[in-house]
Design an enzyme around this catalytic site. Structure first.
Site, PDB file in Angstrom:
ATOM      1  N   LYS A  67     -52.719 -65.200 -33.762  1.00  0.00           N
ATOM      2  CA  LYS A  67     -51.421 -65.601 -34.314  1.00  0.00           C
ATOM      3  C   LYS A  67     -50.325 -64.710 -33.739  1.00  0.00           C
ATOM      4  O   LYS A  67     -50.518 -63.500 -33.596  1.00  0.00           O
ATOM      5  CB  LYS A  67     -51.410 -65.459 -35.842  1.00  0.00           C
ATOM      6  CG  LYS A  67     -52.422 -66.311 -36.577  1.00  0.00           C
ATOM      7  CD  LYS A  67     -52.317 -66.076 -38.075  1.00  0.00           C
ATOM      8  CE  LYS A  67     -53.327 -66.900 -38.854  1.00  0.00           C
ATOM      9  NZ  LYS A  67     -53.225 -66.669 -40.319  1.00  0.00           N
ATOM     10  N   THR A  99     -49.677 -63.625 -44.565  1.00  0.00           N
ATOM     11  CA  THR A  99     -50.034 -62.994 -43.296  1.00  0.00           C
ATOM     12  C   THR A  99     -48.944 -62.089 -42.742  1.00  0.00           C
ATOM     13  O   THR A  99     -49.193 -60.927 -42.410  1.00  0.00           O
ATOM     14  CB  THR A  99     -50.394 -64.073 -42.264  1.00  0.00           C
ATOM     15  OG1 THR A  99     -51.548 -64.770 -42.721  1.00  0.00           O
ATOM     16  CG2 THR A  99     -50.681 -63.466 -40.904  1.00  0.00           C
TER      17      THR A  99
END
Length: 580
Positions: free
Chosen positions: A188, A106
């Site tokens: 996130k 990510t």
């Protein structure tokens, strides 16, 4: 505290320079439209059309965390008319787009998109790693100098872009046009902070209370629109709401049914319909955490994005603004259940409907001729190894503890007693260089022996030393990808690659990513904004690093200084009347 700050696995969360580059491509035969043939070779170039078109008032940069391109095309016939199909039918989509770095996770992906820089330049080699000298844990956006506004902040929480060693398109834009606004939003912290860059503003989801918050790196207190959004407690509206399949059972015939033994059964369970907050007395940290691995995490993120557009008046004046929205839920769903699952399939269809509503709201607020949308993903996904085995594939788990034990056993046999290999860090191995020096050994000798041992292990297909990673060999399989993932000041000295369909994990169940294999690298690059990008499928291979110089071209600003990409081969933009 935001538990996303220190865990890359959703399972853990659920358990609690002013020269403008020219676009080089013309409308080629490889770019086609669903309803019309490719333009003749004599068509004017996209560059010529761009030269007379003002930049859009707003660039909306969308990231679907953990979305492999194969899912976009597999479910195309089940999509709504104006969600993902807006890109596929009315915009430009690159069917062979990929990441070229090897550790596909990510943070590395989000750092690459708008800098155009591989981890070898950005310094964001993973979600977390260990300091090569002290072995202390490092989080990609961790910075103890700052804290979350009105929220608890763990030492490894993501609060600033300090570790990002490259500028973004938004940084370049704001350096030239300070009045332009650059905002990053995500479930996130890394999904918000890294695309926002050094000069933007990031807001991330707080799973302790369902709010969105920024950090003191950006401001000391939230603007009123953020306070109003949080005060309304929109996350609480999902308490007791059911995630139910959108289509009849027959529509999911090609996907793996719910309730498989390898599918994670915590959080919201592994069967649809799933009721959020079931067996809970009311909204609380566990409920707010469970919103993310459901479609409602994306719905809530897009609601906050709408609030940002209104509250910051994005796209309302002559200065181009950038809004980056990273939608995190698909990654959590794929980690828990695998991209082959009905749960992943259905989540994608929910997201498609959310995007359709979001686009129609943008049309109404900004006007279809005033904004551009680009969508990509930070990485793809492997199928769950347990399911892949049932399909006759060589798939398994490579246990990190077993690998470390075997590695040290081999090094002891070669060099004598000692804990030579200390830990794994991102895609590599860290060594006790103090011990190596005390024994009078050359570090290169230990690195070479470790790489040799790794290559001989079942489940490993390649391992590379610093000498190889610093070299120019472009023919050895996986070496170039791992070189692009390796930063000499940040990364572990020896890098390795696991076999296709295997996971480097001891956790049974679900799936993951992080390799240079195609299923992890192949992601969508989709764009819509007919006045700037044209229309059609482009089959020419492209890379995610090409996004940054493309957007810089459209904005008429220089590409970011560390960018390693080149402008995407966009088709000829359409006249406004024809684009509608």
């Amino acid at each position: 505290m935001n538990p996303l700050a220190s865990f890359s696995s959703p399972l853990a969360v659920m358990l609690p320079r002013l020269s403008v580059l020219a676009l080089a491509a013309t409308l080629a035969a490889c770019s086609t439209t669903a309803n019309s043939p490719a333009a003749a070779p004599t068509a004017p170039s996209a560059t010529a059309a761009q030269a007379t078109k003002a930049p859009p008032k707003l660039i909306v940069f969308l990231v679907v965390d953990g979305l492999p391109m194969r899912q976009v095309t597999a479910y195309r016939e089940q999509l709504q008319p104006d969600g993902f199909r807006r890109f596929l039918d009315q915009g430009v989509w690159f069917s062979d787009a990929r990441y070229a770095h090897g550790h596909t996770v990510t943070a590395a992906g989000h750092a690459t998109m708008l800098t155009g820089a591989y981890p070898q330049r950005s310094g964001i080699i993973s979600n977390e790693w260990n300091d090569a000298q002290t072995f202390a844990p490092v989080y990609n956006t961790g910075d103890t100098a700052y804290r979350y506004i009105d929220h608890k902040t763990d030492p490894l929480a993501g609060t600033s872009p300090r570790s990002l060693r490259a500028e973004t398109v938004g940084d370049v834009l704001r350096g030239l046009q300070p009045a332009s606004k650059v905002i990053g939003i995500s479930g996130k912290d890394r999904g918000a902070i890294l695309p926002a860059g050094h000069k933007g503003t990031a807001y991330m989801y707080m799973s302790e209370d369902g709010q969105f918050a920024s950090s003191t790196y950006y401001m000391q207190s939230h603007p009123q629109w953020v306070r109003d959004f949080n005060a309304a407690k929109p996350a609480d509206a999902f308490f007791g709401k059911a995630w139910a399949p959108l289509l009849p059972e027959a529509a999911y015939a090609g996907s793996v049914p719910d309730g498989q033994p390898w599918q994670y059964n915590g959080g919201n369970g592994n069967k649809l319909p799933a009721v959020l907050g079931a067996q809970m007395d009311g909204p609380g940290p566990r409920f707010y955490g469970n919103i993310l691995p459901s479609p409602f995490g994306d719905e809530l993120t897009l609601a906050f994005a709408r609030a940002a557009i209104a509250g910051e008046q994005l796209g309302a004046d002559a200065q181009t603004d950038i809004l980056s929205v990273s939608l995190s839920s698909h990654d959590y769903v794929n980690h828990a259940f695998g991209p082959e699952s009905r749960l992943s399939h259905d989540h994608f269809l929910h997201l498609d409907r959310y995007l359709q509503g979001f686009f129609r709201d943008l049309d109404a607020k900004l006007g279809r001729d005033n904004y551009l949308v680009m969508l990509t993903a930070d990485h793809g996904f492997a199928d769950s190894p347990a399911w892949a085995k049932t399909q006759g594939r060589d798939a398994d788990l490579l246990n990190p503890g077993v690998v470390m034990s075997q590695l040290n056993t081999g090094l002891v046999q070669k060099f004598g007693p000692g804990r030579w290999a200390v830990s794994f860090s991102a895609a590599g191995v860290l060594f006790d260089h103090k011990l190596i020096k005390e024994r009078g050994l050359a570090p290169s000798a230990v690195h070479e022996e470790a790489a040799r041992l790794l290559r001989g292990m079942d489940g490993v297909v390649a391992a590379f030393t610093p000498e190889q990673l610093r070299g120019s060999d472009s023919t050895t399989p996986f070496l170039d990808a791992m070189r692009k993932a390796w930063h000499p000041e940040v990364s572990a000295p020896v890098q390795f690659v696991i076999k296709p369909n295997w996971l480097f994990s001891s956790r049974v169940g679900g799936s993951s990513h992080g390799t240079p294999h195609r299923y992890d690298q192949h992601v969508p690059i989709l764009s819509w904004g007919p006045a700037w990008v044209g229309r059609g499928e482009v089959k020419t291979p492209v890379e995610v690093v090409d996004i940054a110089p493309t957007l810089a071209q459209i904005l008429r600003v220089p590409a970011p200084a560390q960018s390693q990409g080149k402008p995407l081969p966009l088709p000829l933009p359409l006249p406004q009347a024809a684009a509608r």
